[in-house]
Design a protein around this motif. Structure first.
Motif, PDB file in Angstrom:
ATOM      1  N   ILE A 110     -11.536  -6.536  -0.689  1.00  0.00           N
ATOM      2  CA  ILE A 110     -10.495  -5.972  -1.554  1.00  0.00           C
ATOM      3  C   ILE A 110      -9.200  -6.767  -1.404  1.00  0.00           C
ATOM      4  N   ALA A 114     -10.579   5.055  -0.610  1.00  0.00           N
ATOM      5  CA  ALA A 114     -11.791   5.198  -1.415  1.00  0.00           C
ATOM      6  C   ALA A 114     -12.485   6.524  -1.168  1.00  0.00           C
ATOM      7  N   THR A 115     -12.291   7.099   0.002  1.00  0.00           N
ATOM      8  CA  THR A 115     -12.937   8.371   0.274  1.00  0.00           C
ATOM      9  C   THR A 115     -12.016   9.531  -0.075  1.00  0.00           C
ATOM     10  N   GLY A 116     -10.788   9.207  -0.511  1.00  0.00           N
ATOM     11  CA  GLY A 116      -9.839  10.253  -0.827  1.00  0.00           C
ATOM     12  C   GLY A 116      -9.220  10.856   0.412  1.00  0.00           C
ATOM     13  N   ALA A 131     -14.832   3.851   5.183  1.00  0.00           N
ATOM     14  CA  ALA A 131     -16.036   3.151   5.648  1.00  0.00           C
ATOM     15  C   ALA A 131     -16.886   2.648   4.491  1.00  0.00           C
ATOM     16  N   ASP A 132     -16.616   3.149   3.281  1.00  0.00           N
ATOM     17  CA  ASP A 132     -17.492   2.815   2.157  1.00  0.00           C
ATOM     18  C   ASP A 132     -17.005   1.618   1.349  1.00  0.00           C
ATOM     19  N   VAL A 133     -15.982   0.929   1.840  1.00  0.00           N
ATOM     20  CA  VAL A 133     -15.509  -0.261   1.134  1.00  0.00           C
ATOM     21  C   VAL A 133     -15.380  -1.412   2.116  1.00  0.00           C
ATOM     22  N   ASN A 134     -15.201  -2.607   1.548  1.00  0.00           N
ATOM     23  CA  ASN A 134     -15.017  -3.793   2.381  1.00  0.00           C
ATOM     24  C   ASN A 134     -13.552  -4.241   2.255  1.00  0.00           C
ATOM     25  N   SER A 189     -15.591  -2.274  -4.873  1.00  0.00           N
ATOM     26  CA  SER A 189     -16.120  -2.555  -3.525  1.00  0.00           C
ATOM     27  C   SER A 189     -17.100  -1.474  -3.090  1.00  0.00           C
ATOM     28  N   GLY A 217       0.118  -0.587  -7.983  1.00  0.00           N
ATOM     29  CA  GLY A 217       0.286   0.755  -7.423  1.00  0.00           C
ATOM     30  C   GLY A 217       0.314   0.743  -5.896  1.00  0.00           C
ATOM     31  N   GLY A 238      -2.840   3.037 -11.271  1.00  0.00           N
ATOM     32  CA  GLY A 238      -2.472   1.797 -10.573  1.00  0.00           C
ATOM     33  C   GLY A 238      -3.629   0.840 -10.704  1.00  0.00           C
ATOM     34  N   GLN A 290      -2.533   5.185  -1.992  1.00  0.00           N
ATOM     35  CA  GLN A 290      -3.304   6.080  -2.863  1.00  0.00           C
ATOM     36  C   GLN A 290      -4.695   5.541  -3.165  1.00  0.00           C
ATOM     37  N   TRP A 291      -5.100   4.493  -2.471  1.00  0.00           N
ATOM     38  CA  TRP A 291      -6.390   3.892  -2.802  1.00  0.00           C
ATOM     39  C   TRP A 291      -7.539   4.361  -1.940  1.00  0.00           C
ATOM     40  N   LYS A 328     -21.098  -1.731  -2.242  1.00  0.00           N
ATOM     41  CA  LYS A 328     -21.719  -1.275  -0.989  1.00  0.00           C
ATOM     42  C   LYS A 328     -22.839  -0.286  -1.252  1.00  0.00           C
TER      43      LYS A 328
END
Lengths: 116, 339
Positions: free
Chosen positions: B40, B79-81, B33-36, A58, B72, A49, B76-77, A62
């Motif tokens: 995004i 970031a920490t899974g 927590a590891d993305v903004n 992002s 998509g 995707g 499913q995004w 960070k």
């Protein structure tokens, strides 16, 4: 059972490789986020995707692996460009080395198998 | 070739669909927590605008749907899974708590700085006196106001002491509640044996009255007297019979007081009160000599120079007086035949 395993394995492998590819796409240049997405989406089987790449960018930002700069565009509003930080460059070098070792190892096994 | 993002004119259906998609994006990234998430969301909006740059206006839902399909599902995004709902809620709660903690800490810091610098040195003094005055004026909240004023005054004194500030005129604002509370505490601590003496005096007075009543002459009313006088006399006789055993004890008690009956209550009260006082002061003297810093802390600023020797000055004479009092008390009790 096999299909599930394959899907899971493919997802995991793709995830790691996609991170490597995002960093590799910025090697020695800066790129517009949308262009990174389009470039990587063109690789068959790598991106499931297109949206998955933005969270990776992002997170890298960070973590201090990439940085962004806004540049004026002749066609409209300013664009956000990504580029590697020194830390990102060092990490990319290590990741590429690790990837090369794995790739060579796998090739060595598969070649030996085909010859035997 | 890419295009610069610009506001894309969407059909109402497409606009609603994009809003819904972006809501899914925010929900999916809430726990990461590891993305903004804001960044995004802006990237996604920009991506959509780039993709639809050449699409006919207004952009149809189907054209937008094709773009969103390539992007998509946001679920499913993570970031920490780990985009689970519980984890996202936990993350949000953690963020809120962290925000609240930062706010509280900031406010406390501001309050502390306000109280610790410049002319705000006067603030505690004014506040203390204001609360004290409020208590005096309203009367019914005086105990609470006095307590609050006392705490504020103590804080003001502590601040002045720590910063090495001369109190000057501020003492007129800080001292009223401190003096009042310290005085009340001192009286309660030092003078309670006097109350014991008063109680003993009262008991002796009651005993004296009972004995005098019992021993008093009460002739039988003459024949032909009023029937009410006769009934009162009978009541008094019954009362005397009921008090007979009590009066015996009263006589023993009064026998221990070697003064005229009318002076017995005062003498007993003074004797017991004085004895309790010297015994208690002996204890206080030794305790304050052992913990002089506690005395200084409780009665600051009036006892700031209190030292161990001061406690011993109280304890020494009081101990001698206590011994003398105990000797006299022993004699009195022996003379009464109780030992």
């Amino acid at each position: 059972m096999d299909a599930d395993f394959l899907a899971n394995w493919t997802t995991q492998m793709r995830k790691g490789l996609l991170e490597l590819c995002v960093l590799a796409s910025l090697k020695g240049r800066r790129m517009y986020g949308y262009d990174i997405v389009k470039q990587l989406s063109a690789i068959d089987g790598l991106v499931m995707g297109e949206g998955t790449i933005y969270p990776i960018l992002s997170r890298f930002k960070k973590e201090g692996l990439v940085e962004t700069t806004l540049s004026e565009s002749p066609e409209g509003p300013a664009r956000k460009y990504y580029q590697l930080t020194p830390r990102g460059r060092v990490l990319l070098t290590k990741m590429l080395k690790a990837w090369a070792e794995v790739r060579d190892g796998i090739e060595a096994i598969t070649v030996a198998e085909s010859l035997s | 070739m890419t295009h610069s993002p610009a506001e894309v004119e969407l059909s109402p259906e497409a606009s609603a669909r994009l809003d819904d998609y972006l809501r899914q994006v925010r929900a999916a990234l809430a726990g990461a927590a590891d993305v903004n998430p804001d960044e995004i969301e802006a990237d996604i909006r920009e991506h959509v605008e780039n993709e639809l740059h050449d699409a006919p206006r207004p952009v149809s839902l189907s054209a937008l749907e094709a773009v969103l399909t390539r992007l998509g599902p946001p679920s499913q995004w993570g970031a920490t899974g780990d985009p689970g709902v519980i984890n996202r809620v936990k993350h949000l709660l953690r963020e809120r708590l962290r925000g609240a903690r930062v706010t509280v800490v900031d406010k406390l810091r501001i309050a502390r700085e306000a109280l610790w610098s410049g002319p705000e040195d006067w603030r505690l003094a004014y506040l203390s006196f204001g609360v004290f005055a409020l208590g005096v004026l309203t009367v019914f909240v005086f105990p609470l106001a006095l307590l609050v004023s006392y705490i504020l005054s103590r804080a003001g004194l502590a601040v002045a002491k720590e910063k090495g500030i001369e109190l000057g005129a501020r003492k007129w604002l800080l001292y009223p509640s401190v003096v009042l509370v310290s005085l009340a505490l001192l009286i309660a601590l030092v003078a309670w044996p006097v109350a014991l003496g008063g109680w003993v005096g009262g008991e002796v007075e009651s005993a004296t009255n009972r004995v005098q009543f019992h021993e008093g002459t009460d002739p039988v009313p003459a024949v032909g007297s009023d029937w009410r006088e006769l009934r009162n006399w009978q009541d008094r006789q019954k009362m005397k019979e009921r008090l007979a055993s009590q009066v015996e004890d009263d006589r023993k008690l009064l026998a221990m007081v070697p003064v005229a009956p009318e002076w017995a209550p005062v003498a007993a009260g003074l004797f017991v009160g004085a004895g309790a006082l010297v015994l208690w002061w002996t204890i206080l003297g030794f305790v304050s000599a052992s913990f002089p810093q506690t005395v200084r802390a409780v009665f600051t600023p009036f006892c700031d120079r209190f030292e161990r020797r001061h406690g011993l000055w109280i304890a020494g004479p009081c101990l001698a007086l206590s011994v003398a009092w105990c000797a006299v008390a022993f004699d009195v009790v022996s003379a009464a035949g109780l030992i």
